[in-house]
Design an enzyme around this catalytic site. Structure first.
Site, PDB file in Angstrom:
ATOM      1  N   SER A  58      20.288  12.741  45.421  1.00  0.00           N
ATOM      2  CA  SER A  58      20.646  13.784  45.975  1.00  0.00           C
ATOM      3  C   SER A  58      20.199  14.709  45.312  1.00  0.00           C
ATOM      4  CB  SER A  58      21.903  13.394  45.700  1.00  0.00           C
ATOM      5  OG  SER A  58      22.889  11.966  46.150  1.00  0.00           O
ATOM      6  N   ASN A  78      20.545  21.846  42.791  1.00  0.00           N
ATOM      7  CA  ASN A  78      20.100  20.329  41.444  1.00  0.00           C
ATOM      8  C   ASN A  78      19.797  19.724  42.545  1.00  0.00           C
ATOM      9  OD1 ASN A  78      19.307  19.255  39.119  1.00  0.00           O
ATOM     10  ND2 ASN A  78      21.164  18.559  38.792  1.00  0.00           N
ATOM     11  N   HIS A  97      19.949  15.435  41.849  1.00  0.00           N
ATOM     12  CA  HIS A  97      20.076  14.833  40.414  1.00  0.00           C
ATOM     13  C   HIS A  97      19.663  12.756  41.054  1.00  0.00           C
ATOM     14  CE1 HIS A  97      22.655  13.001  37.588  1.00  0.00           C
ATOM     15  NE2 HIS A  97      22.946  11.587  38.505  1.00  0.00           N
ATOM     16  N   ASP A 156      27.424  17.785  37.460  1.00  0.00           N
ATOM     17  CA  ASP A 156      26.855  16.893  38.906  1.00  0.00           C
ATOM     18  C   ASP A 156      28.027  16.375  40.069  1.00  0.00           C
ATOM     19  OD1 ASP A 156      23.624  16.509  38.179  1.00  0.00           O
ATOM     20  OD2 ASP A 156      24.503  14.347  36.704  1.00  0.00           O
TER      21      ASP A 156
HETATM   22  C1  GRF Z   1      13.538  14.690  37.934  1.00  0.00           C
HETATM   23  O1  GRF Z   1      14.541  13.312  37.952  1.00  0.00           O
HETATM   24  C2  GRF Z   1      15.431  15.323  38.990  1.00  0.00           C
HETATM   25  O2  GRF Z   1      16.089  14.239  38.946  1.00  0.00           O
HETATM   26  C3  GRF Z   1      16.051  15.394  37.690  1.00  0.00           C
HETATM   27  O3  GRF Z   1      15.327  15.243  36.423  1.00  0.00           O
HETATM   28  C4  GRF Z   1      14.031  14.923  36.848  1.00  0.00           C
HETATM   29  C5  GRF Z   1      13.223  15.789  36.796  1.00  0.00           C
HETATM   30  O4  GRF Z   1      11.418  15.863  37.156  1.00  0.00           O
HETATM   31  N1  GRF Z   1      17.415  16.611  37.078  1.00  0.00           N
HETATM   32  P1  GRF Z   1      10.335  16.572  37.273  1.00  0.00           P
HETATM   33  O5  GRF Z   1      10.020  17.684  35.604  1.00  0.00           O
HETATM   34  O6  GRF Z   1      10.257  17.403  38.151  1.00  0.00           O
HETATM   35  O7  GRF Z   1       9.229  15.619  36.959  1.00  0.00           O
END
Ligand code: GRF
Length: 217
Positions: free
Chosen positions: A137, A108, A110, A146
């Site tokens: 991260s 993931n 985050h 998370d």
């Molecule tokens: C990102 O900020 C990621 O860190 C979080 O969700 C958002 C996804 O953005 N988990 P995108 O859809 O890839 O533009």
């Protein structure tokens, strides 16, 4: 052999796009077997279709429990024989059983410097806390939201003029660099997660993983 990946999204899918682009450019040896969204109108589904990747919508509202939704998700992912599941803006809390099924095979991204700011609204929370730096991260996913072991982090400065939107842009730019990089390490079998420990090139990483710099490959 190219690594089989399934990407889960709920929204724009700019991280998905970074993976598509890098694999088309030959920088990342992965095959995205499917993109799955729990939102019908997620723009990431359009990105997938444009790249000739199967785009699948599974409506979480059609299931009465999280377990049932996750079982359906798991069935779909396993149809594609995914070697790695990539969460890229997938806005669902996952069940324990689901995360266990993909133990060491699910990443993931985050938007905070974990363990700080788990959950939502991370950019505003970092500003409100008066922090001088913020970031993103990549971590292996465990049953706790998370809280999985961190692989890689990238840091950006919080300037006095920053608001949540400008900060989000800066962080997104970093995301598009570090997510493909961590996935490349995994595809090269340099990165692994065993018994709660992240190993890179056979060395155990610290709790906050590697700190990204331009010259890391
Ligand atoms: C990102 O900020 C990621 O860190 C979080 O969700 C958002 C996804 O953005 N988990 P995108 O859809 O890839 O533009």
């Amino acid at each position: 052999m190219s690594l089989s990946v399934v990407v889960l999204i709920s929204g724009s899918g700019s991280n998905l796009q970074a993976l598509i682009d890098q694999s088309l450019e030959g920088k990342l040896d992965i095959t995205i077997k499917a993109v799955i969204s729990n939102k019908a109108d997620a723009f990431g589904l359009e990105r997938a279709k444009k790249a000739n990747i199967p785009a699948v919508f599974i409506d979480h509202k059609k299931f009465s429990t999280r377990e049932e939704f996750d079982a359906s998700l798991q069935y779909e992912i396993d149809q594609h024989k995914a070697e790695l599941v990539v969460l890229a803006g997938f806005m669902r809390i996952l069940t324990e059983g689901f995360t266990r099924h993909y133990d060491g095979k699910m990443l993931n991204i985050h938007p905070s410097l974990l363990p700080k700011f788990k959950g939502l609204n991370t950019h505003q929370r970092a500003i409100d806390a008066g922090d001088k730096e913020h970031g993103v991260s990549v971590h292996f996913v465990t049953g706790e939201l998370d809280a999985g072991a961190v692989v890689l982090q990238a840091v950006t400065e919080i300037e006095p003029s920053d608001d949540a939107e400008s900060l989000s842009k800066k962080v997104h730019n970093l995301e598009h660099k570090i997510y493909p990089l961590a996935i490349k390490w995994f595809s090269q079998k340099r990165l692994a997660y065993k018994s709660g420990k992240v190993m890179l090139d056979s060395e155990r990483l610290s709790d906050t993983g590697i700190r990204y710099q331009q010259d890391i490959h």
